[in-house]
Design a protein around this motif. Structure first.
Motif, short mmCIF file in Angstrom:
data_model
loop_
_atom_site.label_atom_id
_atom_site.label_comp_id
_atom_site.label_asym_id
_atom_site.label_seq_id
_atom_site.Cartn_x
_atom_site.Cartn_y
_atom_site.Cartn_z
N ILE A 1 -65.43 -16.26 -12.73
CA ILE A 1 -64.98 -14.91 -13.09
C ILE A 1 -64.97 -14.74 -14.60
N TRP A 2 -64.44 -15.71 -15.32
CA TRP A 2 -64.39 -15.62 -16.77
C TRP A 2 -65.79 -15.60 -17.37
N ALA A 3 -66.69 -16.43 -16.83
CA ALA A 3 -68.07 -16.44 -17.33
C ALA A 3 -68.70 -15.06 -17.14
N GLY A 4 -68.41 -14.42 -16.02
CA GLY A 4 -68.93 -13.07 -15.79
C GLY A 4 -68.39 -12.07 -16.79
N ARG A 5 -67.12 -12.19 -17.13
CA ARG A 5 -66.54 -11.30 -18.13
C ARG A 5 -67.16 -11.52 -19.51
N MET A 6 -67.32 -12.78 -19.88
CA MET A 6 -67.94 -13.08 -21.17
C MET A 6 -69.39 -12.61 -21.22
N ALA A 7 -70.08 -12.74 -20.10
CA ALA A 7 -71.47 -12.28 -20.02
C ALA A 7 -71.56 -10.77 -20.18
N GLU A 8 -70.67 -10.05 -19.53
CA GLU A 8 -70.68 -8.60 -19.64
C GLU A 8 -70.37 -8.15 -21.06
N ALA A 9 -69.48 -8.86 -21.74
CA ALA A 9 -69.12 -8.50 -23.11
C ALA A 9 -70.24 -8.75 -24.09
N SER A 10 -71.03 -9.79 -23.85
CA SER A 10 -72.01 -10.25 -24.84
C SER A 10 -73.46 -9.93 -24.51
N GLY A 11 -73.75 -9.66 -23.23
CA GLY A 11 -75.12 -9.52 -22.80
C GLY A 11 -75.79 -10.85 -22.46
N TYR A 12 -75.03 -11.95 -22.52
CA TYR A 12 -75.55 -13.26 -22.16
C TYR A 12 -75.57 -13.40 -20.63
N ARG A 13 -76.17 -14.48 -20.16
CA ARG A 13 -76.35 -14.70 -18.73
C ARG A 13 -75.50 -15.89 -18.27
N PRO A 14 -74.62 -15.70 -17.28
CA PRO A 14 -73.90 -16.85 -16.74
C PRO A 14 -74.84 -17.69 -15.87
N VAL A 15 -74.81 -19.00 -16.06
CA VAL A 15 -75.75 -19.89 -15.37
C VAL A 15 -74.99 -21.00 -14.66
N TYR A 16 -75.30 -21.19 -13.38
CA TYR A 16 -74.80 -22.34 -12.63
C TYR A 16 -75.74 -23.49 -12.92
N LEU A 17 -75.26 -24.50 -13.63
CA LEU A 17 -76.11 -25.56 -14.15
C LEU A 17 -75.95 -26.84 -13.34
N GLU A 18 -77.08 -27.45 -13.01
CA GLU A 18 -77.08 -28.74 -12.33
C GLU A 18 -77.99 -29.70 -13.07
N GLY A 19 -77.82 -31.00 -12.81
CA GLY A 19 -78.69 -32.00 -13.41
C GLY A 19 -78.43 -32.26 -14.87
N SER A 20 -77.18 -32.10 -15.29
CA SER A 20 -76.81 -32.37 -16.69
C SER A 20 -75.41 -32.95 -16.70
N ASP A 21 -75.22 -34.04 -17.45
CA ASP A 21 -73.93 -34.73 -17.49
C ASP A 21 -73.60 -35.15 -18.92
N ALA A 22 -72.40 -35.70 -19.08
CA ALA A 22 -71.95 -36.38 -20.31
C ALA A 22 -71.72 -35.45 -21.49
N GLY A 23 -71.75 -34.12 -21.28
CA GLY A 23 -71.44 -33.19 -22.35
C GLY A 23 -69.93 -32.98 -22.48
N TYR A 24 -69.53 -32.34 -23.57
CA TYR A 24 -68.10 -32.11 -23.81
C TYR A 24 -67.48 -31.26 -22.72
N LYS A 25 -68.09 -30.12 -22.38
CA LYS A 25 -67.48 -29.27 -21.35
C LYS A 25 -67.54 -29.96 -19.99
N ASP A 26 -68.56 -30.80 -19.74
CA ASP A 26 -68.62 -31.55 -18.49
C ASP A 26 -67.40 -32.45 -18.37
N TRP A 27 -67.14 -33.20 -19.43
CA TRP A 27 -66.00 -34.12 -19.45
C TRP A 27 -64.69 -33.35 -19.30
N PHE A 28 -64.56 -32.24 -19.99
CA PHE A 28 -63.31 -31.46 -19.93
C PHE A 28 -63.05 -30.99 -18.51
N ILE A 29 -64.06 -30.41 -17.87
CA ILE A 29 -63.89 -29.94 -16.49
C ILE A 29 -63.62 -31.12 -15.56
N HIS A 30 -64.38 -32.18 -15.72
CA HIS A 30 -64.25 -33.35 -14.85
C HIS A 30 -62.87 -33.99 -14.99
#
Length: 297
Positions: free
Chosen positions: A225-254
């Protein structure tokens, strides 16, 4: 602005000094130091219970994210002092609902390499030239001063990411290091995150105009929901991402099961040019202000 301009440590320290003198309600500190001993500063603004964190310049040639975050903090401070609307939001409402910690330049050594190449007196100066194929131009450099990609350093399926990357040693990008959090910069931001118990985080990168909001189904329902709100505000695209690990946001969520986002700002080839900065900032500032507004009342 010169075509080869890079926003480096000199500019960052100067602007932090200006903000510190102008706004006594913005706290300044350091989360740790880089491989070459440079401080990694943070700025804190707001008094609310919801704890946000934004960081930038994890990748060296994405230094423009530091400038974006510094402009955002300064504009936030000015709006608060003058009682002005902040990107369509009530600045005093945001200030009272959330506290924001910003680390504008996580990888200062890498940024300085992009700016001027290795200093002969620096640690790893000779190795850096070898890792950069003996080129003095470091415009493609993403890693830190030991040739480690900081966004492949976090303990969230680190081994899988290292195997996927198949990079055996130091270089300009994609080498995850000898072990998770082996680098002082990644260790510092992890410790800073744990110490402050952030409720949500954004890692600002370039480029692609995308918002990555998920990680291995560990993210909470509000992330979409938040990604959708940020996308609407900025014109960016929310993306469901797979096949990527070990990043900062990955670790934070995990680790925490809380909302974490990687925002790929702008469009083009890194490093993004300064001639489109105002338009880039307009999109990013709207996105970040919307993120703050997602904080529960």
């Amino acid at each position: 602005m010169k075509e080869n301009f890079v926003y480096g440590m000199e500019q960052l320290v100067r602007e932090i000094g200006v903000i510190e003198r102008k706004y006594d309600f913005i706290s300044i500190g350091t989360i740790g130091h880089s491989v070459q001993g440079r401080p990694i500063p943070y700025l804190k603004i707001g008094e609310g219970p919801f704890r946000w964190h934004f960081n930038g310049a994890c990748h060296a040639n994405e230094w423009i994210t530091s400038l974006l975050l510094m402009r955002f903090v300064e504009d936030y401070g000015e709006a608060y002092v003058k009682g002005l609307p902040f990107w369509g939001k009530s600045v005093h409402d945001l200030f009272s609902r959330c506290s924001l910690w910003v680390v504008p330049m996580l990888n200062p050594d890498g940024v300085e390499l992009v700016r001027q190449g290795p200093n002969p007196n620096d640690l790893y100066a000779r190795e850096l030239m070898q890792w950069n194929r003996n080129s003095k131009r470091f415009h493609r450099w993403k890693a830190n001063a030991r040739g480690v990609d900081l966004n492949d350093q976090f303990p969230a399926f680190w081994e899988e990411e290292r195997s996927r990357r198949a990079i055996g040693g130091p270089g300009a990008r994609d080498y995850g290091g000898p072990s998770p959090l082996s680098e002082p910069e990644s260790a510092a931001i992890a410790e800073f995150t744990e110490r402050n118990e952030f409720d949500a985080v954004i890692a600002l990168h370039t480029q692609g105009e995308e918002i990555y909001w998920n990680y291995r189904e560990a993210e909470p329902a509000e992330s979409r929901i938040w990604a959708g709100r940020m996308a609407e505000a900025s014109g960016y695209r929310p993306v469901y991402l797979e096949g990527s690990d070990a990043g900062y946001k990955d670790w934070f969520i995990h680790r925490y099961g809380r909302p974490g986002f990687t925002v790929e700002a702008g469009w083009g080839h890194n490093p993004l040019p300064m001639d489109g900065f105002d338009e880039l900032y307009d999109d990013v500032a709207r996105l970040l202000a919307e993120a703050l507004d997602c904080s529960p009342s």
